[in-house]
Design a protein around this motif. Structure first.
Motif, PDB file in Angstrom:
ATOM      1  N   SER A  50       0.547  -0.911   0.011  1.00 61.54           N
ATOM      2  CA  SER A  50       0.175   0.244   0.066  1.00 61.54           C
ATOM      3  C   SER A  50       0.925   1.606  -0.021  1.00 61.54           C
ATOM      4  CB  SER A  50      -0.227   0.084   1.444  1.00 61.54           C
ATOM      5  OG  SER A  50      -0.197   0.149   2.302  1.00 61.54           O
ATOM      6  N   HIS A  51       2.118   1.355   0.828  1.00 62.49           N
ATOM      7  CA  HIS A  51       3.047   2.466   0.369  1.00 62.49           C
ATOM      8  C   HIS A  51       3.906   1.596   0.782  1.00 62.49           C
ATOM      9  CE1 HIS A  51       4.734   6.025   1.285  1.00 62.49           C
ATOM     10  NE2 HIS A  51       4.985   5.718   1.792  1.00 62.49           N
ATOM     11  N   LEU A  52       5.070   2.142  -0.776  1.00 65.52           N
ATOM     12  CA  LEU A  52       6.583   1.554  -0.496  1.00 65.52           C
ATOM     13  C   LEU A  52       7.566   2.993  -0.362  1.00 65.52           C
ATOM     14  CD1 LEU A  52       7.713  -1.529  -1.178  1.00 65.52           C
ATOM     15  CD2 LEU A  52       7.538  -0.863  -3.400  1.00 65.52           C
ATOM     16  N   ASP A  53       8.633   2.805   0.539  1.00 68.94           N
ATOM     17  CA  ASP A  53       9.926   4.339   0.379  1.00 68.94           C
ATOM     18  C   ASP A  53      10.713   3.563  -0.250  1.00 68.94           C
ATOM     19  OD1 ASP A  53      10.587   6.400   1.227  1.00 68.94           O
ATOM     20  OD2 ASP A  53       9.943   6.931   3.052  1.00 68.94           O
ATOM     21  N   PHE A  88      -0.322  -0.637  11.770  1.00 67.72           N
ATOM     22  CA  PHE A  88       0.652  -0.517  12.216  1.00 67.72           C
ATOM     23  C   PHE A  88       1.232   1.059  12.167  1.00 67.72           C
ATOM     24  CE2 PHE A  88       1.228  -5.022  12.350  1.00 67.72           C
ATOM     25  CZ  PHE A  88       0.903  -5.547  13.796  1.00 67.72           C
ATOM     26  N   HIS A  89       1.295   2.177  12.960  1.00 68.48           N
ATOM     27  CA  HIS A  89       2.012   3.373  12.248  1.00 68.48           C
ATOM     28  C   HIS A  89       2.992   3.298  12.518  1.00 68.48           C
ATOM     29  CE1 HIS A  89      -1.775   5.462  15.020  1.00 68.48           C
ATOM     30  NE2 HIS A  89      -1.750   5.031  14.185  1.00 68.48           N
ATOM     31  N   VAL A  90       4.234   3.561  11.424  1.00 64.29           N
ATOM     32  CA  VAL A  90       5.569   3.371  10.619  1.00 64.29           C
ATOM     33  C   VAL A  90       5.408   5.297  10.885  1.00 64.29           C
ATOM     34  CG1 VAL A  90       7.383   3.172   8.776  1.00 64.29           C
ATOM     35  CG2 VAL A  90       5.301   1.469   9.648  1.00 64.29           C
ATOM     36  N   GLN A  91       6.945   5.425  11.469  1.00 66.55           N
ATOM     37  CA  GLN A  91       6.894   7.091  11.593  1.00 66.55           C
ATOM     38  C   GLN A  91       7.342   7.843   9.885  1.00 66.55           C
ATOM     39  OE1 GLN A  91      11.128   8.311  13.025  1.00 66.55           O
ATOM     40  NE2 GLN A  91       9.993  10.261  14.209  1.00 66.55           N
ATOM     41  N   GLY A  92       6.432   8.700   9.829  1.00 66.73           N
ATOM     42  CA  GLY A  92       6.823   8.969   8.407  1.00 66.73           C
ATOM     43  C   GLY A  92       5.914   8.554   7.216  1.00 66.73           C
ATOM     44  N   MET A  93       5.748   7.393   7.423  1.00 71.41           N
ATOM     45  CA  MET A  93       4.282   6.549   6.448  1.00 71.41           C
ATOM     46  C   MET A  93       3.366   6.942   7.270  1.00 71.41           C
ATOM     47  SD  MET A  93       6.530   3.157   5.309  1.00 71.41           S
ATOM     48  CE  MET A  93       8.151   3.386   5.149  1.00 71.41           C
ATOM     49  N   PRO A  94       2.850   6.511   6.023  1.00 69.92           N
ATOM     50  CA  PRO A  94       0.381   6.850   5.776  1.00 69.92           C
ATOM     51  C   PRO A  94       0.033   5.595   6.598  1.00 69.92           C
ATOM     52  CG  PRO A  94       1.773   6.748   3.780  1.00 69.92           C
ATOM     53  CD  PRO A  94       2.305   6.626   4.216  1.00 69.92           C
ATOM     54  N   THR A 105       0.876  11.609   8.162  1.00 70.54           N
ATOM     55  CA  THR A 105       1.888  10.715   7.899  1.00 70.54           C
ATOM     56  C   THR A 105       2.608  10.433   9.810  1.00 70.54           C
ATOM     57  OG1 THR A 105       3.650  12.083   7.829  1.00 70.54           O
ATOM     58  CG2 THR A 105       3.295  10.790   5.755  1.00 70.54           C
ATOM     59  N   GLU A 106       2.624   9.828  10.156  1.00 67.56           N
ATOM     60  CA  GLU A 106       2.874   8.756  11.874  1.00 67.56           C
ATOM     61  C   GLU A 106       3.971   9.656  11.373  1.00 67.56           C
ATOM     62  OE1 GLU A 106      -0.003   7.662  13.178  1.00 67.56           O
ATOM     63  OE2 GLU A 106      -1.041   6.726  11.028  1.00 67.56           O
ATOM     64  N   PRO A 107       3.986  10.227  13.360  1.00 66.35           N
ATOM     65  CA  PRO A 107       4.789  10.777  13.692  1.00 66.35           C
ATOM     66  C   PRO A 107       5.612  10.245  14.923  1.00 66.35           C
ATOM     67  CG  PRO A 107       3.068  10.851  15.028  1.00 66.35           C
ATOM     68  CD  PRO A 107       2.089  10.835  13.724  1.00 66.35           C
ATOM     69  N   LYS A 126       4.652  -0.538   3.840  1.00 67.04           N
ATOM     70  CA  LYS A 126       3.418  -0.706   4.309  1.00 67.04           C
ATOM     71  C   LYS A 126       2.415  -1.836   3.669  1.00 67.04           C
ATOM     72  CE  LYS A 126       2.425   0.657   8.134  1.00 67.04           C
ATOM     73  NZ  LYS A 126       1.513   2.283   8.151  1.00 67.04           N
ATOM     74  N   THR A 127       2.432  -2.877   3.937  1.00 67.87           N
ATOM     75  CA  THR A 127       1.521  -3.608   2.744  1.00 67.87           C
ATOM     76  C   THR A 127      -0.465  -4.037   3.049  1.00 67.87           C
ATOM     77  OG1 THR A 127       1.450  -6.052   4.619  1.00 67.87           O
ATOM     78  CG2 THR A 127       3.161  -5.602   3.402  1.00 67.87           C
ATOM     79  N   HIS A 128      -0.767  -3.751   2.481  1.00 66.33           N
ATOM     80  CA  HIS A 128      -2.360  -4.015   1.929  1.00 66.33           C
ATOM     81  C   HIS A 128      -3.222  -4.337   2.492  1.00 66.33           C
ATOM     82  CE1 HIS A 128      -3.112  -0.944  -1.752  1.00 66.33           C
ATOM     83  NE2 HIS A 128      -1.738  -2.242  -2.401  1.00 66.33           N
ATOM     84  N   MET A 129      -3.549  -3.834   3.311  1.00 68.70           N
ATOM     85  CA  MET A 129      -5.099  -4.912   4.196  1.00 68.70           C
ATOM     86  C   MET A 129      -6.324  -3.985   3.257  1.00 68.70           C
ATOM     87  SD  MET A 129      -4.940  -2.672   7.692  1.00 68.70           S
ATOM     88  CE  MET A 129      -6.488  -3.513   8.005  1.00 68.70           C
TER      89      MET A 129
END
Lengths: 448, 65
Positions: A50-53, A88-94, A105-107, A126-129
């Motif tokens: 869902s979000h690749l950094d 899950f919250h990951v700093q800097g990712m939505p 984006t999560e602090p 982040k992986t999809h759900m």
């Protein structure tokens, strides 16, 4: 760099990555570049992320490489890439599950993510759900016309497709073990409270379990040893320290396995039950003691109790996250806000009663064997499959694992579920590793 | 809605439907029928069991024996 010592890098286990990085034979930057190339090659098909950094992952990997070159290792996962379920919250990712209209984006990292990072892991993305009742686009790497399972859909598919060696998932009903089973890899849903839920958006507070999806029991044990343990920010965590990282397989004796003979066989498709029987026979042949186990008839109350608790708690959370000016629909859980409190409490009482009653079953066996799902992954991505064979253990908080049960006639993986008594996570992983040494693991699915 | 004596699926569904109509209107209640029926079935099931008097809910610590 795609191979190391004649083996494909994308097929390396967490344990071998950690060891070869520590020995200076593998650079985290080469590993991450290789895995990102694989993700780029197959993501259009599998749609796990869902979000690749990539940029940040490469930066982290370069830093970890430089540190390793000077002999500094942050921890037991130095340079190990990992995927994180969107929940899950990951700093800097939505966090897509927040379902907000505006970008955010999560602090701060969730506790398990922070512990992974401190141990040297590289967060790839982040992986999809499912979000807001809409199913993710994720497909099963063994057959793209089938679901990868859910709700840890992307984590199961990403590990299954060998885009990543390990990922975090979460299970409230059957959301961690099912995608692993469908995608032909391993998983654990530990004892309730084993891993902190801080920073993990809730589905049902009293039944949410942080889980791990990986390629082997050894890999899962190593990751569990890093992220488990008490957390003052999650008062439901167990006070016990994290289990050891090393399963000490040379000391593991053939286990006593109880094959569950009621409630589960009748919910399984013939191919799945046949896989259970054949696996039990092979384990017995290898030296395990195998017995039949019958659950008390009251076990039937596990399913309605789980449904009422999950729905009620979910409805309470949904009223926080959903706009109340919308009408409820079949995809959200607001109808469950109509459940009287007495029924919620009755379901919780049944849960306590069953959890205590089931302990007796483990007087004579080390673990119970049953299917992880009724069959292989169903066709289509409109549903993530049936969680009903996993949800009783989410209700009772007992630890459960899923390992390879072979392939169904349609070529899709089947998962075997093993369940142990509370807090026996380590012994369950040892038992799973012993069984997997007998039954074998599935190869990388044939993505082209 | 009483818990004991046990309610039937039909009684539980009627209760939920009435509540849904009150909160969200008849049209929405109709759309939610399947979800309400699943809840009603579960309610009827848990109301049918007589537990020992000393069983207390343990919430998130059901098995810490």
């Amino acid at each position: 760099m795609t191979t190391l010592g004649g083996n494909y890098i994308h097929e390396m286990s967490v344990c071998s990555i950690a060891q070869t990085v520590a020995e200076g034979k593998l650079k985290p930057i080469d590993l991450v570049e290789t895995l990102l190339s694989r993700i780029m090659a197959f993501e259009d098909q599998v749609q796990a992320w869902s979000h690749l950094d990539a940029e940040n992952a490469l930066e982290q990997a370069a830093l970890l490489t430089a540190e390793a070159n000077t002999g500094k290792l942050r921890g037991p996962l130095h340079g190990v890439p990992i995927g994180i379920k969107d929940e899950f919250h990951v700093q800097g990712m939505p966090t897509g599950l927040r379902n907000l209209k505006r970008p955010f984006t999560e602090p701060e990292d969730a506790t398990p993510v922070a512990r992974l990072r401190a141990a040297g892991a590289v967060i790839i993305g982040k992986t999809h759900m499912p979000v807001g009742g809409i199913m993710p686009p994720t497909r099963n790497p063994w057959n793209l016309h089938h679901t990868a399972g859910g709700t840890s859909s992307g984590s199961g598919a990403a590990v299954g497709a060998r885009m990543i060696p390990v990922a975090l998932g979460e299970q409230t009903g059957g959301s961690n073990l099912r995608p692993a089973a469908y995608c032909g890899v391993d998983a654990i849903k530990p004892t309730y409270g084993r891993i902190s839920r801080f920073g993990c958006l809730p589905f049902a507070w009293t039944m949410d379990h942080v889980g791990i999806i990986g390629l082997s029991m050894e890999d899962i044990a190593l990751v569990l040893s890093v992220i488990a343990g008490p957390d003052p920010r999650d008062p439901t965590t167990l006070p016990d320290p994290a289990p050891p990282a090393n399963l000490n397989l040379e000391k593991v004796k053939p286990p006593h396995i109880g094959v569950v003979r009621n409630f589960f066989p009748e919910r399984a498709e013939p191919a799945m039950q046949e896989a259970v029987e054949k696996s039990a026979a092979r384990l017995k042949e290898a030296g395990a003691k195998v017995s039949d186990v019958m659950f008390p008839e009251e076990f039937a109350f596990a399913w309605p109790s789980h449904h009422l608790i999950m729905s009620s708690e979910g409805a309470a959370f949904d009223t926080i996250t959903n706009s109340l000016d919308n009408k409820p629909n079949i995809q959200d859980r607001r109808p469950a806000s109509l459940i009287p409190a007495t029924y919620y409490m009755q379901a919780q009482r049944i849960r306590s009663w069953l959890s205590t009653k089931l302990i007796d079953v483990f007087q004579n066996v080390d673990a119970l064997l049953m299917p992880a799902a009724p069959g292989p992954a169903p066709e289509g991505i409109e549903s993530t499959g049936d969680p009903s064979l996993l949800s009783p253990w989410s209700l009772m908080g007992y630890p459960a694992i899923s390992i390879n049960g072979g392939l169904a006639p349609n070529g899709l993986p089947l998962g075997l579920q093993f369940v142990a008594s509370p807090k026996e996570d380590f012994r369950l992983l040892q038992l799973g590793a012993w069984c997997e040494n007998v039954l074998g693991r599935l190869p990388t699915p044939p993505l082209t | 809605m009483r818990l004991h004596p046990a309610v039937s699926e039909k009684e539980a569904l009627a209760f939920l439907k009435n509540q849904a109509i009150l909160f969200w209107g008849e049209e929405s209640a109709l759309e939610l029928e399947d979800a309400l029926k699943n809840l009603a079935d579960a309610m009827a099931a848990v109301s049918s069991i007589k537990l020992p008097d000393d069983v207390e809910p343990a919430f998130s610590r059901p098995v810490m024996v």
